[in-house]
Structure formats: structure tokens, C-alpha cells
Design a protein around this motif. Structure first.
Motif, PDB file in Angstrom:
ATOM      1  N   ASP A  71     -45.323  11.907  37.512  1.00  0.00           N
ATOM      2  CA  ASP A  71     -44.612  12.189  36.260  1.00  0.00           C
ATOM      3  C   ASP A  71     -44.796  11.083  35.220  1.00  0.00           C
ATOM      4  OD1 ASP A  71     -43.589  14.679  36.974  1.00  0.00           O
ATOM      5  OD2 ASP A  71     -41.947  13.750  38.098  1.00  0.00           O
ATOM      6  N   THR A  86     -31.114  18.414  31.340  1.00  0.00           N
ATOM      7  CA  THR A  86     -32.484  18.868  31.569  1.00  0.00           C
ATOM      8  C   THR A  86     -33.479  17.791  31.147  1.00  0.00           C
ATOM      9  OG1 THR A  86     -33.991  20.740  31.237  1.00  0.00           O
ATOM     10  CG2 THR A  86     -32.712  20.029  29.332  1.00  0.00           C
ATOM     11  N   LEU A 139     -37.280  15.465  31.923  1.00  0.00           N
ATOM     12  CA  LEU A 139     -37.776  14.517  32.927  1.00  0.00           C
ATOM     13  C   LEU A 139     -36.673  13.549  33.361  1.00  0.00           C
ATOM     14  CD1 LEU A 139     -40.312  13.269  34.344  1.00  0.00           C
ATOM     15  CD2 LEU A 139     -40.595  11.854  32.308  1.00  0.00           C
ATOM     16  N   GLU A 178     -38.728  24.839  37.273  1.00  0.00           N
ATOM     17  CA  GLU A 178     -39.608  23.877  36.615  1.00  0.00           C
ATOM     18  C   GLU A 178     -39.575  23.980  35.094  1.00  0.00           C
ATOM     19  OE1 GLU A 178     -42.026  21.280  37.327  1.00  0.00           O
ATOM     20  OE2 GLU A 178     -40.481  21.160  38.879  1.00  0.00           O
ATOM     21  N   ARG A 216     -38.119  21.378  32.713  1.00  0.00           N
ATOM     22  CA  ARG A 216     -38.848  20.187  32.266  1.00  0.00           C
ATOM     23  C   ARG A 216     -39.447  20.387  30.873  1.00  0.00           C
ATOM     24  NH1 ARG A 216     -41.179  16.512  35.911  1.00  0.00           N
ATOM     25  NH2 ARG A 216     -39.568  15.939  37.398  1.00  0.00           N
ATOM     26  N   THR A 217     -39.666  21.642  30.527  1.00  0.00           N
ATOM     27  CA  THR A 217     -40.282  21.970  29.240  1.00  0.00           C
ATOM     28  C   THR A 217     -39.358  22.954  28.522  1.00  0.00           C
ATOM     29  OG1 THR A 217     -41.498  23.786  30.276  1.00  0.00           O
ATOM     30  CG2 THR A 217     -42.629  21.678  30.155  1.00  0.00           C
TER      31      THR A 217
END
Lengths: 343, 343
Positions: B224, B295, B297, B322, B325-326
Motif C-alpha cells: 500500500d 474509510t 487507506l 475494497e 479504499r476508492t
């Protein structure tokens, strides 16, 4: 090699090899100085040709070289030991048949000795400058503001009266203030600046350097902006303003000239206040000192801050001219010249 | 082009194009997401091929593209207007025969309209994420900690209840805290860290990133750590330690493991405290809110800070996996999918 083997009458060139600039000063009866930006991580292989070119500019005849350095802190090196070795390798390669002496806290060392003592010879440039200044002004505070850092050094009876030697010790004692007149990102000078009547935090993106604030305010000459601009654009008032606007995540369509100037002034004020606080700390430790000797690219910042604290201000530039800009290089040349015993 | 001309059944790809990362999320019944680091000033020409490659990874069939961006702030552009134009040019070149919609505060715009309104469509990604989260959690504080920045957004009755829209307004209102889980230089997280029982100021040289502290502490996976390390050396605990030691102008010969770990812990603590203060500020403005949706990273930092302030913590990753993350990329895809009227 003891000092007396250095031939009489050979000029001495002092070198101050930093992570961002390489500076040289040649001593005869007057100083001649040179300086070249050379950013360690990226431009490493060019140290040898840079040294040779600068030596030619100083008068290409054989010389004795006095060296001090701060480049060993560069992230190009895993350790200071590796950095000191690299710089001394470069000196040996650049000047193979000439004499090199390395300034350490305990005096000049030959390169082989210096290599084994990275904490003795690394980041000792401030100590050389302080001893040099102390020969003329026995009791004072030396404030040397360079492109990147500020040294605030009490000098008592001609010798630096400091509480630390290594960089971390000096950061903690307040004798090294890691703020300079050019390279410091604005977000490391102030947490926030005025914007539309409120305080706006600065983005930690290195969008602008403190040099952009001084360029904008007319306090720094574009020729002295010796590093690349953060955005790669010109060193002008206008472009400096764009960089300062970006530091608050704005642009020149959002901010007018007055708003940008207010940001520049606030940054200059914040840096002056920080230097003044550092000087004040030394005054508390050494209340008898009344004179501040100021030098370096940011001597105007130092003079301003010292005056506020009630010090009598002496500009080193008035005594040694341009060499004040490269005081540690001038200092190691002068100190070595004055420790030599003629053969 | 009104929304109803978008063909039914075509998947929607959401894009969040930042200055350091390009993120995509494709919506069908579940999200698929992709992400690629792409640093704007240096790697600009590669935006088009990066978009094409990421689109292939998301399933290469024709799609409708929903876009949000923060890349317009990059110093590659003189103005946000120029940056918005560049991003939309890249979208048009990457997906010439496909439909592109641009998220703005007032809803989706077609690219021609968006180009003329840089402050309407630039840096609106947080707004899309907040509206998306607000569909499920009608009243909460959204804390999204990415690589570079932190958004702290009160959501009331399903809509963002914010005091500012532009980046400078949001910096001043405390809704944008310019600190992230990876790219923030350590000297912008804390002014000083413990060293040998004292506090040592940090050098503003970007010698280490906050990601090095989390890598050192085992809180961030090396995979990451999506940007280059400051010294170009590996993303490992050991090298992260060297970078942290350099941040106090020391090296690993001067500091032992425990001293380095203490620096990493102090940095993590300072960042948690800063995020907590930001959350506290929003609680003062909206005392009725009791839930924090975290939310990005750095959701572990957000969760920790929100818990300290007594909030019930909901991880967006538990709901959308996932895609959390975006989140803004997922949000614009979802929001566009939900505004479409089938033909």
C-alpha cells in the motif's frame, strides 16, 4: 601529515560541501568565493567536475584545500560515514596531487583520519564559522541564515559556547533551527496564513518555498533563487505568486494580488518570529551578549530579528564582503591559513 | 446530453483522478475497483494509457464513465481551469466513443459544460463520497483518510452539511485536513519527536513520510506504500527506520531500534490527535451526530480517533469491501447509476 608539511605561499581554498550547494573560498590577502548548486541525491556524479570547475574559477593554480561539509546528511547516503567518505573521495579525485585538510571540532584532520570520524568532521561547518567570527568579535551571537538552515551560535571569549555538536543535539539545543531563506517549504514556516479575513492552513505539498515569499516581496533576487522552483516555472514575482496561491489550494483566478501579497508577508513574519525566538533563547543562556553578527543569504532576516531583540547588529558582509555568503568556506580557509607553521 | 440518453444496462465506471493516484470503480451488482499511482507533474503524458489500462482491468467492454477529480490542483497546471481541461481531454482521448459525465456539486455535467466550471467540478470528490454514504447512513460524520488528505464531513439527513466547497474554504472550515496516511512528510505531522528523553525538531526535508512511520509500526502494508520512497530505497521496516532517523538529522549508527520506534509512535500519535481534533470540531457543530463512517487507506487512524471521541464507528469497507479504499470513484459510479432514467 602534520601542518608544517604544507608548502608556504600556496593559496588555501576552503570548501563547504552541502547537500544543496557546494561553496568555495580562496584566501590570499582577500577572499574570492564561488558557489554552485548541486543537489546531492540527483546530481551526485557531478561533484568532482563541479569542484574542478569552481577551483578554476578561484584561480586554477595548485592549492591547499580546507574542507567542511554537511552533505553527509543527504538521503543519497545510508549513513553519515558513507557520506563523509563520498565527499572525501570526490576531493581526492578532483585534486589528486594537492593537499586536503578536513575541519573537525578538534582541529584539522587528514582525509584518512577524517573518514573514520564522521561525527567529528560532518556538520562542523557552523563551528568553523563561529571560530572565524570569534577572532574578530570575541563575544557575540552569530546568526547565519543560509538557503536551508539557521545557525544561532553564542560566541564567548572567541570560542563557540554551544550546548551540542551533532545535528540532533543542536536541533534540541536550539542552535540549529532548520529553517532557511530559500528552500524551506512554506508549510514548514507557518501552519496557516491569512486568507479572506480568516486563517487558512497550508497544504504540505511543497507547492511553494519560502524563497517564493521573499521573491514576491522583493527581498530575494531571482539570481539568488539557486534551486529549481517547485513547479519548474520561472523565478519571477508573478510565478512566485501562483506558487503561493497553490499553497492554500487556490490559484491565481481565485486570489488577487493583494491576497497573495498578504500570504507572502505572513510567511516572512512567521519566519522572522521563529528566528527571533531562537535568538531570545540564546540571550537567556548568555545574558551578557549584546552584539549579533549576521550572515548568509538570509542575513536580512537575521538582522531584523536581532534588532527586535535589542542586539547591536554587525553584518559580516561589511567586514569580508561576498565571502559572508559562504562564511564556513571562508572560515575553513582562514583557519587553516592561520594554523600553518611555515616550513 | 440529458441523463436518459445513457444506454440502459451499460456498466458505469467511476473515476477519481487525483494528483498522486488514479482510481476507478465499475458498478454492476458489485463494485470492482482498480487504482494506479500516477504523479501528475512528472508522469502526465501517461494519464491516457493509465486510464485505458485500468478500464481493461475493470472489464474492457464499452461503459459510461463518471468522473471526479482533484488532479487540477497539481502544480503541473497553472490554474484549476487548465487542470480540469487536461483531465477531460485525457478522458475523451482514452474513451472516444463512450459517454463521460463529470460530477459537480450541482449534479453530473457533460464535459463541455464541466470545462467552463472548474470550481464546480474540481475537488468535488468528497461531496460525491458523502452523498453516497448518506444514502445508507443518513446522519453521521464521514472520515475519509487517503494517502494525502483527510475529509471530515458531517452528513445530515443524507446530505453533506458542510461550511465550504472550494479547497481553501474547506481547509479553513476544518472539513479538509491536509494530512494523509502515506504521503505527508513527517515534519508536517509533528513539529518535534522524542529523542533521548528530549524533544527533537524535525528537518523539513521530506526525509521520511508518515507512511514510513506506519510501515515501521506494522500498520501499513508495503504493497500500500504506492509512492516512491523519499530516498529511493526499499519499502521495508529497516529502511523506513533509516528514513525516520534522518528526519532528526541522525542515522542508524546514531540511533538504536527503540529510538526509531519511539519516533514512529510519536508521529502516529500526533496524526491521530490531529484527526481527533478535527472530528471533535465537527461534533461541536453537529452535536446530534453519534456515528462515524470511516474509510480510505488510513481508516485505521480514523477509527481510532473517532472511538476516542465516543463515536460509534462503522467501516465503509464492511459494507462495500475494497471499494472503500476508492470511495469517491465508487460513489460517482453509484450516483450516476442511480440518477439514470432507463430509456
Amino acid at each position: 601529515m602534520p601542518p608544517h608539511t604544507i608548502p608556504e605561499g600556496v593559496p588555501i581554498v576552503g570548501w563547504d560541501i552541502g547537500g544543496a550547494n557546494t561553496k568555495g573560498a580562496r584566501i590570499e590577502t582577500v577572499f574570492r568565493t564561488v558557489s554552485a548548486p548541486l543537489e546531492m541525491p540527483r546530481e551526485f556524479p557531478s561533484l568532482v567536475p563541479t569542484l574542478r570547475r569552481l577551483a578554476r574559477e578561484l584561480g586554477g593554480d595548485p592549492a591547499v584545500h580546507a574542507v567542511t561539509m554537511t552533505a553527509e546528511l543527504s538521503q543519497a547516503f545510508r549513513t553519515k560515514r558513507e557520506g563523509v567518505g563520498f565527499v572525501l573521495d570526490a576531493m581526492a579525485e578532483a585534486f589528486p596531487s594537492q593537499t586536503v585538510r578536513v575541519y573537525g571540532f578538534g582541529g584539522f584532520r587528514d582525509p584518512a583520519e577524517a573518514r573514520a570520524m564522521p561525527l567529528e568532521v560532518g556538520a562542523a561547518n557552523w563551528h568553523a564559522a563561529a571560530r572565524f567570527v570569534g577572532r574578530h568579535t570575541r563575544d557575540c551571537i552569530l546568526v547565519d541564515i543560509g538557503t536551508t538552515t539557521t545557525d544561532i551560535i553564542p560566541i564567548v571569549s572567541g570560542e563557540p559556547a554551544t550546548a551540542g555538536r551533532t545535528d540532533p543535539e543542536r536541533l534540541m539545543s536550539g542552535e540549529l533551527v532548520y529553517t532557511g531563506a530559500l528552500r524551506t517549504p512554506v508549510e514548514c514556516v507557518a501552519a496557516a496564513v491569512p486568507l479572506g479575513g480568516k486563517l487558512c492552513p497550508l497544504a504540505p505539498e511543497s507547492f511553494a518555498l519560502i524563497g517564493d515569499a521573499y521573491l514576491r516581496l522583493g527581498l530575494l533576487d531571482a539570481r539568488d533563487y539557486s534551486v529549481a522552483t517547485p513547479d519548474g516555472r520561472p523565478r519571477t514575482r508573478e510565478y512566485a505568486g501562483e506558487r503561493l496561491a497553490r499553497a492554500v489550494c487556490a490559484d491565481r483566478e481565485m486570489l488577487d494580488d493583494e491576497a497573495v501579497d498578504a500570504i507572502a508577508r505572513a510567511l516572512a513574519e512567521a519566519q522572522a518570529a521563529r528566528v527571533a525566538a531562537g535568538i531570545e533563547l540564546m540571550r537567556i543562556r548568555h545574558p551578557a551578549l549584546t552584539v549579533a553578527v549576521v550572515t548568509g543569504l538570509g542575513d536580512f532576516i537575521a538582522a531584523n530579528a536581532a534588532q527586535r531583540s535589542g542586539f547591536e547588529v554587525v553584518r559580516l558582509a561589511e567586514r569580508i564582503g561576498e565571502a559572508a555568503r559562504t562564511a564556513p568556506a571562508a572560515a575553513v580557509a582562514w583557519l587553516l591559513a592561520n594554523t600553518l607553521t611555515p616550513v
